[in-house]
Design a protein around this motif. Sequence first.
Motif, short mmCIF file in Angstrom:
data_model
loop_
_atom_site.label_atom_id
_atom_site.label_comp_id
_atom_site.label_asym_id
_atom_site.label_seq_id
_atom_site.Cartn_x
_atom_site.Cartn_y
_atom_site.Cartn_z
N ILE A 36 0.84 -1.20 0.00
CA ILE A 36 0.00 0.00 0.00
C ILE A 36 0.87 1.25 0.00
O ILE A 36 0.63 2.19 -0.76
CB ILE A 36 -0.98 -0.02 1.19
CG1 ILE A 36 -1.99 -1.15 1.00
CG2 ILE A 36 -1.66 1.34 1.37
CD1 ILE A 36 -2.78 -1.50 2.24
N ALA A 37 1.91 1.26 0.85
CA ALA A 37 2.82 2.42 0.90
C ALA A 37 3.45 2.65 -0.48
O ALA A 37 3.54 3.80 -0.94
CB ALA A 37 3.90 2.20 1.95
N ASP A 38 3.88 1.58 -1.12
CA ASP A 38 4.46 1.71 -2.46
C ASP A 38 3.43 2.29 -3.44
O ASP A 38 3.75 3.17 -4.24
CB ASP A 38 4.94 0.35 -2.99
CG ASP A 38 6.15 -0.18 -2.24
OD1 ASP A 38 6.87 0.61 -1.59
OD2 ASP A 38 6.39 -1.41 -2.31
N GLU A 39 2.21 1.81 -3.36
CA GLU A 39 1.15 2.26 -4.28
C GLU A 39 0.81 3.74 -4.08
O GLU A 39 0.52 4.44 -5.05
CB GLU A 39 -0.12 1.41 -4.10
CG GLU A 39 0.01 0.00 -4.63
CD GLU A 39 0.09 -0.08 -6.15
OE1 GLU A 39 -0.45 0.80 -6.83
OE2 GLU A 39 0.72 -1.03 -6.65
N VAL A 40 0.80 4.21 -2.83
CA VAL A 40 0.43 5.62 -2.59
C VAL A 40 1.65 6.54 -2.56
O VAL A 40 1.50 7.75 -2.38
CB VAL A 40 -0.44 5.80 -1.31
CG1 VAL A 40 -1.73 5.00 -1.42
CG2 VAL A 40 0.32 5.43 -0.05
N GLY A 41 2.84 5.96 -2.72
CA GLY A 41 4.05 6.78 -2.82
C GLY A 41 4.48 7.42 -1.52
O GLY A 41 5.02 8.54 -1.52
N MET A 42 4.27 6.73 -0.42
CA MET A 42 4.69 7.27 0.88
C MET A 42 5.72 6.33 1.50
O MET A 42 5.69 5.12 1.26
CB MET A 42 3.49 7.41 1.82
CG MET A 42 2.54 8.53 1.42
SD MET A 42 1.14 8.71 2.57
CE MET A 42 1.95 9.35 4.04
N PRO A 43 6.63 6.88 2.32
CA PRO A 43 7.61 6.01 2.98
C PRO A 43 6.91 5.05 3.95
O PRO A 43 5.88 5.40 4.54
CB PRO A 43 8.52 6.98 3.73
CG PRO A 43 7.85 8.29 3.72
CD PRO A 43 6.80 8.29 2.66
N TYR A 44 7.48 3.87 4.11
CA TYR A 44 6.90 2.87 5.00
C TYR A 44 6.69 3.43 6.41
O TYR A 44 5.70 3.11 7.07
CB TYR A 44 7.78 1.63 5.08
CG TYR A 44 7.91 0.85 3.79
CD1 TYR A 44 7.07 1.07 2.70
CD2 TYR A 44 8.90 -0.11 3.65
CE1 TYR A 44 7.20 0.35 1.52
CE2 TYR A 44 9.04 -0.85 2.48
CZ TYR A 44 8.19 -0.60 1.42
OH TYR A 44 8.32 -1.32 0.27
N ALA A 45 7.61 4.25 6.86
CA ALA A 45 7.54 4.79 8.23
C ALA A 45 6.35 5.72 8.43
O ALA A 45 5.98 6.03 9.56
CB ALA A 45 8.84 5.52 8.56
N ALA A 46 5.73 6.18 7.33
CA ALA A 46 4.62 7.13 7.42
C ALA A 46 3.26 6.48 7.14
O ALA A 46 2.24 7.14 7.19
CB ALA A 46 4.84 8.30 6.46
N VAL A 47 3.27 5.19 6.82
CA VAL A 47 2.01 4.48 6.57
C VAL A 47 1.83 3.49 7.73
O VAL A 47 2.70 2.66 7.98
CB VAL A 47 2.02 3.76 5.21
CG1 VAL A 47 0.71 3.02 4.99
CG2 VAL A 47 2.25 4.78 4.08
N PHE A 48 0.71 3.62 8.42
CA PHE A 48 0.47 2.83 9.63
C PHE A 48 -0.64 1.82 9.41
O PHE A 48 -1.67 2.14 8.83
CB PHE A 48 0.11 3.75 10.80
CG PHE A 48 1.31 4.36 11.47
CD1 PHE A 48 1.56 4.13 12.81
CD2 PHE A 48 2.22 5.13 10.76
CE1 PHE A 48 2.68 4.66 13.43
CE2 PHE A 48 3.34 5.67 11.36
CZ PHE A 48 3.58 5.43 12.71
N LYS A 49 -0.38 0.59 9.88
CA LYS A 49 -1.41 -0.45 9.84
C LYS A 49 -2.11 -0.47 11.18
O LYS A 49 -1.52 -0.14 12.22
CB LYS A 49 -0.81 -1.80 9.48
CG LYS A 49 0.31 -2.30 10.38
CD LYS A 49 0.94 -3.55 9.82
CE LYS A 49 2.23 -3.91 10.55
NZ LYS A 49 2.90 -5.06 9.93
N THR A 50 -3.36 -0.86 11.15
CA THR A 50 -4.19 -0.93 12.35
C THR A 50 -4.38 -2.39 12.72
O THR A 50 -4.92 -3.16 11.94
CB THR A 50 -5.55 -0.26 12.11
OG1 THR A 50 -5.32 1.09 11.68
CG2 THR A 50 -6.40 -0.26 13.37
N LEU A 51 -3.89 -2.75 13.89
CA LEU A 51 -3.98 -4.13 14.38
C LEU A 51 -4.94 -4.18 15.55
O LEU A 51 -5.04 -3.22 16.33
CB LEU A 51 -2.60 -4.61 14.83
CG LEU A 51 -1.48 -4.49 13.78
CD1 LEU A 51 -0.13 -4.83 14.41
CD2 LEU A 51 -1.76 -5.40 12.60
N VAL A 52 -5.65 -5.28 15.67
CA VAL A 52 -6.61 -5.43 16.77
C VAL A 52 -6.19 -6.66 17.58
O VAL A 52 -5.96 -7.73 17.03
CB VAL A 52 -8.04 -5.57 16.23
CG1 VAL A 52 -9.04 -5.69 17.37
CG2 VAL A 52 -8.39 -4.37 15.34
#
Length: 156
Positions: A34-50
Amino acid sequence: MNKTNAMRLLDGAHIAYKTATYPVDENDLSGTHIADEVGMPYAAVFKTLVARGDKTGVIVLCIPVDRELDLKKAARVSGNKKVEMVQMKELLGLTGYIRGGCSPIGMKKKYPTYMDESCLLQTEIAVSAGVRGGQVILAPGTLAEFVEANIVELTI
């Protein structure tokens, strides 16, 4: 992208955000993809875990997509002795969201929420907009305040 519940909640609170869309690949729901697709660094894209704590019950954890959750740290910061990830089949019933589209914004119930402290190194972060194929991008402090998240160390 159509307005999602998460976006409507942000709009209702007059919180500024941007959106990013990406083509959904059912074979790769990973955050790094997803980060690659939206062009953002991995450190700035957060996944939500439950997860579920032995004392508190369900908790929500937001961490960078390229990092791994440390369950011991998650237990410690949430006041639990043990924390385990919830089963994928439970996700929709607990949160109202499906895997790959789980947002910390607008879950069915208000769960204790924790964001990895690395979010403070970013001017803006992306989290799921509540659907596969969509992200909302906003200041990490603004997101933390809106979802009443504690900013703590969560990753290995």
